[in-house]
Enzyme design. Structure first.
Site, PDB file in Angstrom:
ATOM      1  N   SER A   1      33.176 -16.715   6.754  1.00 58.19           N
ATOM      2  CA  SER A   1      33.961 -17.856   6.751  1.00 58.19           C
ATOM      3  C   SER A   1      32.958 -19.003   6.528  1.00 58.19           C
ATOM      4  CB  SER A   1      34.860 -18.030   8.103  1.00 58.19           C
ATOM      5  OG  SER A   1      35.742 -19.225   7.725  1.00 58.19           O
ATOM      6  N   THR A   2      33.011 -19.918   7.271  1.00 57.23           N
ATOM      7  CA  THR A   2      32.151 -21.170   6.964  1.00 57.23           C
ATOM      8  C   THR A   2      30.919 -20.831   6.754  1.00 57.23           C
ATOM      9  OG1 THR A   2      33.549 -22.527   8.521  1.00 57.23           O
ATOM     10  CG2 THR A   2      31.750 -23.570   7.943  1.00 57.23           C
TER      11      THR A   2
ATOM     12  N   HIS B   1      36.954 -16.038   4.102  1.00 55.51           N
ATOM     13  CA  HIS B   1      38.115 -16.963   4.150  1.00 55.51           C
ATOM     14  C   HIS B   1      38.047 -18.075   2.927  1.00 55.51           C
ATOM     15  CE1 HIS B   1      38.295 -16.265   9.053  1.00 55.51           C
ATOM     16  NE2 HIS B   1      38.812 -15.169   8.317  1.00 55.51           N
TER      17      HIS B   1
ATOM     18  N   MET C   1      33.475 -19.837  11.436  1.00 54.63           N
ATOM     19  CA  MET C   1      34.213 -20.408  12.564  1.00 54.63           C
ATOM     20  C   MET C   1      35.089 -19.452  13.095  1.00 54.63           C
ATOM     21  SD  MET C   1      35.369 -24.378  11.537  1.00 54.63           S
ATOM     22  CE  MET C   1      36.311 -24.173  10.473  1.00 54.63           C
TER      23      MET C   1
ATOM     24  N   ASP D   1      37.645 -14.449  14.240  1.00 53.97           N
ATOM     25  CA  ASP D   1      38.017 -13.308  13.267  1.00 53.97           C
ATOM     26  C   ASP D   1      37.181 -12.216  13.064  1.00 53.97           C
ATOM     27  OD1 ASP D   1      39.954 -12.039  11.651  1.00 53.97           O
ATOM     28  OD2 ASP D   1      39.430 -13.358   9.882  1.00 53.97           O
TER      29      ASP D   1
END
Length: 372
Positions: free
Chosen positions: A173-174, A200, A293, A296
């Site tokens: 993600s991030t 993401h 973040m 998940d």
């Protein structure tokens, strides 16, 4: 704890006001300044020393990408969140900004004329990312920063032999775009298993990101489409707003896209992919979780390890946000916790054995420009 000091950069007075008003409503955030273009932003970063910068992309005199490069040239590590439009041009510019050293992005409200809706959109997207990137606990909402994690626990002892992987699944993600642009190009075209990947990202962005990764990598990288047979040497990237899973049949395994409910506030989400990998391959799964973040992938990682599969996560020191990998590590589900520059060699070792080395890295700006 002192509030997070934010500099807001945008040439639109409407957007500046929306962002400033939303952030000012949070007691943990203080807007310490605004700027109408990148040139002024660079000066205010030096003058105000903010904890974080929100940056528009298209601005007069100096655009957001140029401003990010200038800020990084100052050796400033201040987190920068880009404001992007959900268009082909906006997606391309955002990926350029990430390659220049921006840390993350949010999409601009589609209709800034509806102030209430625009403010809510900014609040939901921006505030959790501000708090995660500055290491502050997010007390409510969909994500929690790494500060909320429990200490790392050693992985539980194996009760059954570890199976040789038949598939590689990756979640991020991030900070993921930069991390993936370092890991995937270091993998050889001869990788003996299919690769499925969830990053993401919204629609449009995933298509362009897949194209960029494909240009960098010896492996073929595509945005996943429904019903494609899985074969070694191809990386399938989950498209925005769709979960990516595996469909099994007599003809073999294939990609399956669904628009089921978001999981962990995300679609695509990592957990559905990890679960389906276990359903298709039992314990013959290698899972890798990179910077991001939230948590998940944690539940899916538990399923993989319980079935006899292997879970590798990125370490805290090299993660932009140690949420997703940290959640797995703190639950004792990580077989290895590694710096980013060791992930590719570990993938190759676990899939092929130590006799095959990783491919020479072919990094573009996307892989080399990031600064934590």
């Amino acid at each position: 704890m002192n509030p997070i000091r934010v500099l807001v950069v945008d040439d639109s007075i409407v957007v500046r006001k929306i962002v400033t008003d939303v952030l000012s409503q949070d007691p943990g955030i203080e807007v310490v300044g605004t700027a109408v273009n990148g040139k002024l932003a660079v000066g205010k970063v030096e003058q105000l020393k903010p904890d974080l910068v929100t940056m528009d992309i298209e601005m007069p005199e100096m655009n957001g990408i140029e401003a990010v490069k200038a800020i990084r040239a100052l050796r400033s590590r201040v987190p920068i969140i880009m404001f992007s439009t959900l268009t082909e041009r906006g997606a391309s510019a955002t990926l350029d900004a990430l390659s220049a050293g921006a840390n993350d992005y949010v999409t601009k409200p589609a209709n800034v004329g509806s102030v209430a809706q625009s403010m809510e959109s900014v609040r939901e997207q921006l505030i959790p990312k501000i708090k995660a990137l500055t290491g502050r606990l997010v007390s409510a909402g969909p994500v929690r920063a790494s500060a909320s994690l429990a200490p790392v626990r050693p992985a539980a002892p194996r009760t059954t032999p570890v199976e040789k992987p038949a598939i590689l699944v990756i979640g991020s993600s991030t900070g993921g775009p930069e991390a993936l642009a370092k890991v995937l190009p270091a993998l050889p075209a001869s990788l003996p298993v299919p690769v499925l990947l969830v990053q993401h990202m919204p629609p449009v962005f995933t298509r362009q990101f897949a194209q960029r990764l494909d240009r960098l990598s010896a492996l073929r990288v595509v945005e996943a489409v429904d019903g494609t047979q899985l074969s070694p040497g191809t990386v399938h990237l989950a498209p925005g707003d769709h979960h990516l899973t595996i469909r099994t049949s007599a003809r073999g395994n294939a990609t399956m896209l669904t628009q089921g409910p978001p999981e962990n506030f995300c679609r695509p989400a990592v957990d559905p992919l990890f679960r389906s990998a276990v359903d298709a391959h039992k314990g013959a799964v290698l899972a890798v979780v990179l910077t991001g973040m939230g948590s998940d992938g944690k539940l899916g990682a538990a399923r993989i390890r319980e079935a006899g599969g292997t879970v590798v996560v990125q370490d805290q020191a090299t993660s932009v946000v140690w949420g997703m990998p940290g959640a797995i590590a703190s639950a004792g589900l990580a077989d290895e916790i590694l710096p980013l520059d060791r992930i590719a060699e570990t993938i190759v070792r676990r899939l092929t054995g130590p006799s095959i080395s990783t491919a020479p890295s072919r990094f573009s700006a996307l892989a080399t420009g990031g600064v934590r």
